[in-house]
Design a protein around this motif. Structure first.
Motif, mmCIF file in Angstrom:
data_model
loop_
_atom_site.group_PDB
_atom_site.id
_atom_site.type_symbol
_atom_site.label_atom_id
_atom_site.label_comp_id
_atom_site.label_asym_id
_atom_site.label_seq_id
_atom_site.Cartn_x
_atom_site.Cartn_y
_atom_site.Cartn_z
ATOM 1 N N MET A 121 0.846 -1.201 0.000
ATOM 2 C CA MET A 121 0.000 0.000 0.000
ATOM 3 C C MET A 121 0.876 1.244 0.000
ATOM 4 S SD MET A 121 -2.682 1.267 2.796
ATOM 5 C CE MET A 121 -2.774 -0.346 3.545
ATOM 6 N N TYR A 144 -4.999 10.557 -3.335
ATOM 7 C CA TYR A 144 -5.531 9.700 -4.389
ATOM 8 C C TYR A 144 -7.034 9.494 -4.194
ATOM 9 C CZ TYR A 144 -6.641 5.373 -6.846
ATOM 10 O OH TYR A 144 -7.234 4.430 -7.640
ATOM 11 N N TRP A 145 -7.427 9.187 -2.953
ATOM 12 C CA TRP A 145 -8.834 8.914 -2.679
ATOM 13 C C TRP A 145 -9.686 10.165 -2.893
ATOM 14 C CZ3 TRP A 145 -11.597 4.889 -2.977
ATOM 15 C CH2 TRP A 145 -12.860 4.820 -2.379
ATOM 16 N N ALA A 171 -12.834 4.844 -16.436
ATOM 17 C CA ALA A 171 -11.759 3.851 -16.505
ATOM 18 C C ALA A 171 -10.467 4.491 -17.018
ATOM 19 C CB ALA A 171 -12.175 2.692 -17.413
ATOM 20 N N ASN A 190 -7.078 5.337 -14.618
ATOM 21 C CA ASN A 190 -5.777 4.765 -14.953
ATOM 22 C C ASN A 190 -4.700 5.840 -14.875
ATOM 23 O OD1 ASN A 190 -6.662 2.223 -15.259
ATOM 24 N ND2 ASN A 190 -6.510 2.149 -17.487
ATOM 25 N N VAL A 248 -0.056 4.416 -7.579
ATOM 26 C CA VAL A 248 -0.760 3.282 -6.970
ATOM 27 C C VAL A 248 -1.263 2.305 -8.045
ATOM 28 C CG1 VAL A 248 -1.466 4.508 -4.891
ATOM 29 C CG2 VAL A 248 -2.943 4.568 -6.900
ATOM 30 N N GLU A 249 -0.710 2.438 -9.292
ATOM 31 C CA GLU A 249 -1.172 1.524 -10.344
ATOM 32 C C GLU A 249 -0.671 0.106 -10.083
ATOM 33 O OE1 GLU A 249 1.326 3.515 -10.530
ATOM 34 O OE2 GLU A 249 2.694 3.112 -12.193
ATOM 35 N N GLU A 250 -1.305 -0.836 -10.779
ATOM 36 C CA GLU A 250 -0.934 -2.237 -10.541
ATOM 37 C C GLU A 250 0.406 -2.567 -11.200
ATOM 38 O OE1 GLU A 250 -5.098 -4.329 -11.033
ATOM 39 O OE2 GLU A 250 -4.915 -2.341 -11.843
ATOM 40 N N TYR A 275 -13.286 -1.992 -6.497
ATOM 41 C CA TYR A 275 -12.889 -2.240 -5.096
ATOM 42 C C TYR A 275 -13.118 -3.696 -4.705
ATOM 43 C CZ TYR A 275 -13.687 2.643 -5.872
ATOM 44 O OH TYR A 275 -13.692 3.880 -6.438
ATOM 45 N N LYS A 308 -7.197 -7.828 -13.169
ATOM 46 C CA LYS A 308 -6.726 -6.628 -12.456
ATOM 47 C C LYS A 308 -7.867 -5.676 -12.123
ATOM 48 C CE LYS A 308 -3.786 -5.160 -15.520
ATOM 49 N NZ LYS A 308 -2.784 -4.279 -16.126
ATOM 50 N N VAL A 309 -7.576 -4.701 -11.236
ATOM 51 C CA VAL A 309 -8.557 -3.680 -10.878
ATOM 52 C C VAL A 309 -8.944 -2.844 -12.091
ATOM 53 C CG1 VAL A 309 -8.975 -1.608 -9.484
ATOM 54 C CG2 VAL A 309 -7.789 -3.566 -8.485
ATOM 55 N N SER A 310 -7.939 -2.427 -12.884
ATOM 56 C CA SER A 310 -8.254 -1.606 -14.060
ATOM 57 C C SER A 310 -9.090 -2.416 -15.055
ATOM 58 C CB SER A 310 -6.983 -1.082 -14.717
ATOM 59 O OG SER A 310 -6.132 -2.148 -15.061
ATOM 60 N N ARG A 319 -12.691 -2.072 -14.166
ATOM 61 C CA ARG A 319 -13.276 -0.813 -14.650
ATOM 62 C C ARG A 319 -13.623 -0.909 -16.133
ATOM 63 N NH1 ARG A 319 -8.357 2.353 -12.293
ATOM 64 N NH2 ARG A 319 -8.876 2.561 -10.089
ATOM 65 N N ASP A 359 -7.577 -0.795 7.953
ATOM 66 C CA ASP A 359 -6.488 -0.997 6.987
ATOM 67 C C ASP A 359 -6.994 -1.725 5.740
ATOM 68 O OD1 ASP A 359 -4.796 0.251 8.708
ATOM 69 O OD2 ASP A 359 -3.896 -1.594 9.517
ATOM 70 N N GLU A 400 -8.570 0.775 3.573
ATOM 71 C CA GLU A 400 -7.515 1.528 2.885
ATOM 72 C C GLU A 400 -6.979 0.741 1.699
ATOM 73 O OE1 GLU A 400 -6.040 4.448 3.156
ATOM 74 O OE2 GLU A 400 -7.088 5.246 4.918
ATOM 75 N N SER A 401 -6.762 -0.558 1.903
ATOM 76 C CA SER A 401 -6.098 -1.339 0.860
ATOM 77 C C SER A 401 -7.020 -1.607 -0.334
ATOM 78 C CB SER A 401 -5.543 -2.648 1.432
ATOM 79 O OG SER A 401 -6.517 -3.651 1.382
ATOM 80 N N ARG A 453 -9.090 0.439 -1.491
ATOM 81 C CA ARG A 453 -9.297 1.695 -2.208
ATOM 82 C C ARG A 453 -8.210 1.980 -3.234
ATOM 83 N NH1 ARG A 453 -11.353 5.970 2.422
ATOM 84 N NH2 ARG A 453 -13.398 5.038 2.766
ATOM 85 N N VAL A 454 -7.049 1.341 -3.122
ATOM 86 C CA VAL A 454 -5.992 1.567 -4.105
ATOM 87 C C VAL A 454 -5.766 0.288 -4.920
ATOM 88 C CG1 VAL A 454 -4.802 3.389 -2.871
ATOM 89 C CG2 VAL A 454 -4.241 1.009 -2.386
ATOM 90 N N PRO A 455 -5.571 0.441 -6.245
ATOM 91 C CA PRO A 455 -5.421 -0.736 -7.093
ATOM 92 C C PRO A 455 -4.130 -1.508 -6.814
ATOM 93 C CG PRO A 455 -5.942 1.221 -8.394
ATOM 94 C CD PRO A 455 -5.624 1.683 -7.016
ATOM 95 N N LYS A 456 -3.078 -0.817 -6.378
ATOM 96 C CA LYS A 456 -1.766 -1.452 -6.229
ATOM 97 C C LYS A 456 -1.832 -2.683 -5.334
ATOM 98 C CE LYS A 456 2.963 0.095 -5.636
ATOM 99 N NZ LYS A 456 3.771 1.282 -5.364
ATOM 100 N N GLY A 457 -1.218 -3.748 -5.824
ATOM 101 C CA GLY A 457 -1.115 -4.939 -4.999
ATOM 102 C C GLY A 457 -2.265 -5.915 -5.139
#
Lengths: 85, 589
Positions: free
Chosen positions: A1, A10-11, A71, A75, A83-85, B94, B273-275, B278, B572, B575-576, B578-582
């Motif tokens: 994170m 970001y949020w 979308a 991105n 925070v992108e994948e 999400y 993936k998250v994207s 979308r 937590d 929080e996690s 809410r972000v695409p990373k990981g």
């Protein structure tokens, strides 16, 4: 994170984009398609008026545009905040 | 080749395709069974979601519903597509990041509560079971009409096909058969729509044809339609004939309900993936729009065609002689979906609105003693190729398309039910130590059990089947959607708040529906008569979803504020997601 501050920013950016999209979502369907139709009855579209067109075609096209815009935009925002994948 | 043989070839061919896919896409792990191994391309998932979503109701009934009322029923078009905006912006990315397999699992983890999870399981099962009844009866009816078998036999065949690919392949098998089913159903819907639009307006795109000039009269198509329906005493097609308030609330109810349907939500667990989640929501709506943009044109044009078939010289001239009615009417008369009764004995078919008192004088003047023609709204899609005089293979395609629409939705619903049973009930509650292999077996047995129950309900449909759709949408709006949304957008909603909120939504929605439609929909047990003057603030039962959702939000917020905030690890978690990373592969635990 990502760390706390950048994930807060970001949020906040995400919430802002969602809010704009939801306003457009509401105006295109409930607004132009239903509530505002009497006010727009002067604008003729193929044998009827603009409100009818929004209720049966336009709102769906706007929904499509919104989802793809969201979308694409998210991105970019993901990348800006790292925070992108 | 006769029509029956063509139908048999098209339906049989499509079934062979589905079984072939089932054998190719067998599920070897629970991740494959529940979420197709998270390996589905977003465009393919969009297609599968479109087939999952578009049921027998969208394919067969929607155009007829719009045709019957006109502008007022645009609610279905906006409601059943607008929900995807809510899904794409508020839920799908999400929930994919969360990376688990079921909707109750998210609710259970986010609200750190087995009770919340069980309330979600109960809601999910009520929603999906009521929804699946309509799909099974729809499949049975489609079989009996096109393949001349008993409706019950048709239902057994449909169940057997679903059994093969759903039990064998789980989500993986269902996903790839849904992709094939989407292709079948969209081709079947679009070909007659293009031809009918070409014939009436010269425009090959039905959605544009709807707003073009009617070739025969030189008037805009909708002006022509308004003219002929009012000449027969019906309400104008393009004006609002109910209240704006009802239209607003019903549209909102369908939108929120759509976004809260578990069998649609779980489709977004299958992308990598998250994207992708979308994009996939966008692709789903592209594929849905291909049908939904044509549907209002199909409805309006078919209604105009029906009227001009009965009044070939125009509505001011004499109606057609019964003996000279076209072949398609003769064909569908046999099924009972079209009916004639020569009330004034003149051998002609008069069709008009005999409920309109203002029109009674005109009718009497023309020697009419009641409308002599009635049709089931579904006929407008089912008989569309015949009305447009298209070749037999197009009719066979409609048969295969109707079945594809019913089967794909049924399979999606059955997966939502069986995964809630094997993953949320057995794995998480009854037997947490079950092995991966054991859970996969449990998932297959749950699926088989769900199919047997759905088949039984299809064979013995409760008399209230039509009304339960209001229950499915109402509950999805009042329980699942608000809880998921609060779980993502608030860190403050806690276990107690979420559980009581969902219960409030569940109870108040069921209570309102039962008050007007009967306790558990049993006729005669309603407390108040189902008429507008009795409704609370004039809200019809079918539009109650948003009120139930409001109750859920309000109770959850109030209770959470009065009790302690969720523990740090849950905050937590929020929080996690809410972000695409990981976002890695989903895990079962």
């Amino acid at each position: 994170m990502a760390d706390k501050t950048s994930s807060n920013a970001y949020w906040a950016a995400n919430i802002r984009i969602i809010t704009i999209c939801m306003v457009i979502w509401f105006v295109a369907s409930f607004g132009l398609g239903i509530l505002l139709r009497p006010m727009l009855s002067g604008i003729a579209v193929g044998g009827t008026d603009l409100g009818f067109w929004f209720a049966q075609q336009g709102s769906i096209l706007v929904f499509l545009g919104l989802i793809f815009f969201y979308a694409w935009k998210m991105n970019k925002v993901d990348a800006e905040h790292g925070v992108e994948e | 080749m006769d029509q029956y043989t063509l139908n048999l070839i098209f339906v049989g061919g499509s079934f062979a395709l589905y079984i072939g896919i089932a054998i190719w896409a067998r599920a070897g792990t629970t991740a494959e069974f529940y979420a197709a191994g998270q390996g589905v391309h977003p465009v393919l998932n969009g297609m599968a979601t479109a087939a999952d979503w578009m049921s027998a109701a969208s394919f067969i009934s929607m155009a007829g519903l719009i045709a019957a009322v006109g502008y007022g029923n645009s609610t279905f078009l906006m409601g059943w597509t607008g929900g995807y905006v809510l899904l794409a912006l508020l839920l799908a990315p999400y929930l994919r990041k969360f990376g688990k397999f079921t909707v109750p699992q998210f609710i259970g983890d986010r609200f750190y509560s087995q009770k919340a999870r069980m309330v979600a399981v109960i809601s999910l099962i009520i929603i999906s079971v009521t929804y699946v009844i309509g799909q099974m009866t729809g499949a049975g009816v489609a079989f009996s009409r096109f393949l001349e078998v008993e409706s019950d036999t048709g239902l057994y065949i449909a169940s057997a096909i679903v059994f093969i690919y759903a039990v064998l392949g789980g989500m993986k098998g269902i996903t790839y058969t849904q992709v094939a089913q989407y292709c079948v159903l969209i081709i079947a819907y679009t070909i007659p729509a293009i031809f009918i639009s070409l014939q009436l307006t010269g425009n090959p795109i039905p959605g544009l044809g709807l707003f073009s000039t009617h070739i025969e009269s030189g008037l805009p198509l909708l002006t022509k339609l308004d003219q002929v329906v009012t000449e027969l005493g019906f309400a104008q097609y393009t004006t609002l004939n109910t209240s704006m308030f009802n239209m607003f609330l019903f549209t909102l109810s369908l939108m929120i309900g759509t976004a809260g349907l578990p069998h649609v939500i779980i489709r977004f667990f299958t992308v990598p993936k998250v994207s992708d989640a979308r994009w996939s929501a966008g692709w789903a709506l592209v594929f849905i729009s291909l049908l939904y943009l044509s549907a209002p044109a199909v409805g309006a044009m078919a209604r105009l065609n029906v009227i001009s078939t009965i009044y070939p010289q125009g509505t001011q001239a004499e109606a057609v002689l019964y003996e000279e009615r076209p072949q398609w009417m003769r064909n569908w008369e046999v099924t009972g979906l079209l009916k004639f009764e020569d009330k004034n004995g003149d051998g002609r078919i008069q069709f008009y609105n005999d409920k309109n008192e203002g029109f009674a004088a005109t009718a009497a003047e023309r020697g009419w003693t009641g409308s002599e023609f009635t049709y089931n709204n579904d006929i407008l899609v089912l008989a569309n190729p015949e009305i447009a005089q298209l070749p037999g293979w197009v009719i066979a395609l409609i048969a295969a398309g109707g079945l594809a629409a019913a089967l794909s939705t049924a399979a999606g619903l059955l997966l939502a039910i069986s995964s809630a049973i094997s993953h949320d009930l057995i794995k998480s509650y009854l037997n947490p130590n079950i092995s991966e292999k054991g859970e996969l077996l449990a998932a297959r047995i749950s699926m088989a059990g769900a199919i047997v129950v759905a088949t039984w309900l299809g064979l013995n449909p409760p008399g209230f089947a039509a009304q339960t759709v209001a229950l499915a949408f109402g509950l999805a709006a009042a329980t699942i959607f608000p809880s998921l949304m609060m779980g993502i957008f608030s860190k403050r909603i806690n276990a107690m708040g979420a559980t009581l909120g969902m219960l409030a939504g569940l109870v108040i929605t069921c209570g309102y529906l039962f008050t007007y439609l009967g306790m558990f929909f049993i006729p005669g047990t309603n407390l108040l008569e189902n008429t507008a003057s009795n409704f609370l603030f004039g809200i019809p039962p079918a539009s109650f979803g948003p009120i139930g959702a409001l109750a859920n939000f309000a109770v959850a917020y109030a209770v959470s504020m009065m009790t302690s905030p969720p523990p740090q690890d849950v905050q937590d978690l929020v929080e996690s997601i809410r972000v695409p990373k990981g976002a890695g592969a989903a895990t079962g635990h």
